[in-house]
Scaffold this active site. Structure first.
Site, mmCIF file in Angstrom:
data_model
loop_
_atom_site.group_PDB
_atom_site.id
_atom_site.type_symbol
_atom_site.label_atom_id
_atom_site.label_comp_id
_atom_site.label_asym_id
_atom_site.label_seq_id
_atom_site.Cartn_x
_atom_site.Cartn_y
_atom_site.Cartn_z
ATOM 1 N N HIS A 134 138.051 38.571 129.804
ATOM 2 C CA HIS A 134 138.425 39.461 130.914
ATOM 3 C C HIS A 134 137.228 40.143 131.563
ATOM 4 C CE1 HIS A 134 142.871 39.378 130.584
ATOM 5 N NE2 HIS A 134 142.545 38.856 129.413
ATOM 6 N N ASP B 103 131.881 43.662 137.350
ATOM 7 C CA ASP B 103 133.276 43.725 136.897
ATOM 8 C C ASP B 103 133.817 42.311 136.794
ATOM 9 O OD1 ASP B 103 135.680 45.029 136.209
ATOM 10 O OD2 ASP B 103 135.455 46.476 137.839
#
Ligand code: ADQ
Length: 455
Positions: free
Chosen positions: A154, A361
């Site tokens: 993730h 991110d």
């Protein structure tokens, strides 16, 4: 149809949607009756449990283990969040490494494998999530499990030159090669993994496979999404609530600029506040006309770097408001609480700017939530970091380099001045991207690739 087994460090509180974070929201759509969800209970106990607690909600079985205080410290606080998290966000200077932490990380993964194995059937689809559990496949294989094992990361993956800073870098890459499918948010992260497998572990790689020690791992990019229709509905409903009425009243017709993040150094919060300061310094026409609401939910407070970040933000907030406030206008509102999701959706809908400027991110779901929440007739503008995975899909946002506070200020200025027509044009394109790449679609495409891998 094979049974799906989801393994993630945190297991969402049984059946309670409201508490779910990014990963949990995305996976709810595949957690259909019959699914088993396995992971850490979120609790510490005298000893790490050897057998899981089993629960059930809406047909989904949940199996969770407690961790001992020492395992929690080495596995979770230490190797996962003080070693891998900074490293995978390109922050080698913040990375702390100790052999004890690494040993704790390996040992918890071994305990997970030992507790999970008796629950598995040979034809299960075992889908393991995130950096806490990289060694799990290797441990399950060691115990003799031969069924399908898939992994999804993730957070970003880094190029070999960055990864090799970690002493056991090659081992980590080898552990990833014990999976049948390794998935990443973006093509770039997948390529960085392929390059690391080749350079650090001597694997043979093609465009989408790694071959090491006679095993082939498929590698792919699967951009995660949200449930945009549900988030949009929730935003519309929120507009009728007393909460949003109070926010509106407090704004006194000023434009709202909003950001919501976990309070984490990867999210670029100091750079963003700096950017807002540059906006106010360089474009005084926005004084008293705009208010910036930064919601930064406290996170990982037992890691030292998070405590110092919090102190830095407290100081910056005071400096900025001390410098620019008037008796009837405080430019920056700064909160460190979680905000309930429906309220967040309402805040996004009423905002003129969504400011999403992480330094790095994996994806960033806030960017997608902001888009989903907008009123298409009068949409707000998304200002987005080029280093969020989401920037690959949300190309019509105002894309900025978050290290350049003047570029953030320029984008905010452009967003505040942007004519309705351009806002609508940009929003239409963003909306299409968010409604096409949903959480359900992410799960379906990963599982399709997973079922197709030869074993
Ligand atoms: P996170 O780093 O947690 O996730 P993100 O993708 O933005 O980041 O997801 C955060 C979720 O928490 C969003 O649903 C957001 O609405 C919610 N949230 C954030 N701040 C909040 C607040 N103050 N109050 C209430 N809710 C808040 C990790 C990776 C990301 C990746 C996701 C999913 O770091 O890059 O996108 O996993 O893969």
């Amino acid at each position: 149809m094979a049974r799906l087994v989801i393994v993630s460090n945190r297991v969402p509180v049984l059946g309670r949607r409201a508490q779910a974070g990014g990963l949990a929201v995305a996976l709810q759509s595949v957690a259909s009756p019959g699914t088993l969800w396995f992971g850490w209970s979120g609790q510490t106990a005298h000893e790490t449990s050897s057998t899981p607690k089993i629960g059930e909600a809406r047909g989904v079985s949940y199996a969770t283990l407690d961790l001992s205080a020492s395992d929690y410290q080495h596995f979770y606080v230490g190797f996962s969040n003080a070693t891998l998290w900074p490293l995978f966000h390109f922050r080698t200077g913040l990375m702390r490494y100790s052999r004890d932490d690494y040993a704790g990380y390996r040992s918890v993964n071994r305990s997970f494998a030992e507790a999970l194995l008796p629950l598995l059937r040979p034809d299960d689809l075992v889908w393991v999530h995130d950096y806490h559990l990289i060694p799990l496949a290797e441990e399950l294989r060691r115990l003799g499990y031969t069924g399908r094992l898939g992994f999804f990361l993730h957070i970003p993956f880094v190029p070999p030159a960055v990864l090799q800073v970690l002493p056991p870098a090659a081992e980590l890459v080898r552990m990833l090669c014990a999976y049948d499918l390794a998935g990443f948010h973006t093509r770039r992260f997948a390529q960085d993994f392929l390059a690391s497998a080749k350079d650090l572990a001597g694997a043979q790689v093609t465009e989408d496979t790694v071959r090491l020690d006679g095993r082939v791992t498929s590698v792919g990019a699967f951009p995660i999404g949200i449930d945009p229709a549900a988030f949009a509905r929730s935003a519309v409903r929120a507009m009728e609530t007393g909460y949003i009425a109070r926010v509106r009243e407090s704004l006194q017709s000023r434009a709202l600029i909003v950001s919501a993040d976990r309070l984490d150094y990867s999210k670029g919060l100091p750079n963003r506040l700096e950017g807002f300061g540059r906006l106010l310094a360089r474009f005084p026409q926005h004084h008293r006309k705009a208010s910036f609401l930064q919601i930064a939910a406290r996170s990982r407070e037992d890691v030292a770097e998070y405590q110092s970040l919090r102190r830095e933000l407290d100081r910056m907030t005071g400096d900025l408001n001390g410098r620019f406030s008037h008796f009837d206008w405080v430019p920056l509102r700064y909160m460190t609480q979680m905000v309930q999701r429906p309220r967040l959706a309402g805040l996004f809908r009423m905002a003129r700017i969504g400011l999403v400027t992480p330094l790095q991110d994996g994806m960033n779901l806030v960017a997608k939530e902001f888009v989903a929440a907008q009123d298409s007739e009068d949409p707000g503008v998304l200002v987005l970091s080029r280093f969020a995975g989401a920037a690959e899909q949300l190309r019509d946002a105002l894309i900025v380099n978050p290290y350049d506070s003047d570029e953030i200020a320029d984008a905010m200025h452009a967003a505040l001045e942007m004519p309705l027509e351009e806002r609508q044009r940009r929003h239409d394109s963003l909306r299409e991207a968010v409604f096409q790449g949903t959480a359900a679609q992410f799960c379906a495409s990963y599982l399709e690739a997973f079922q197709a891998v030869p074993i």
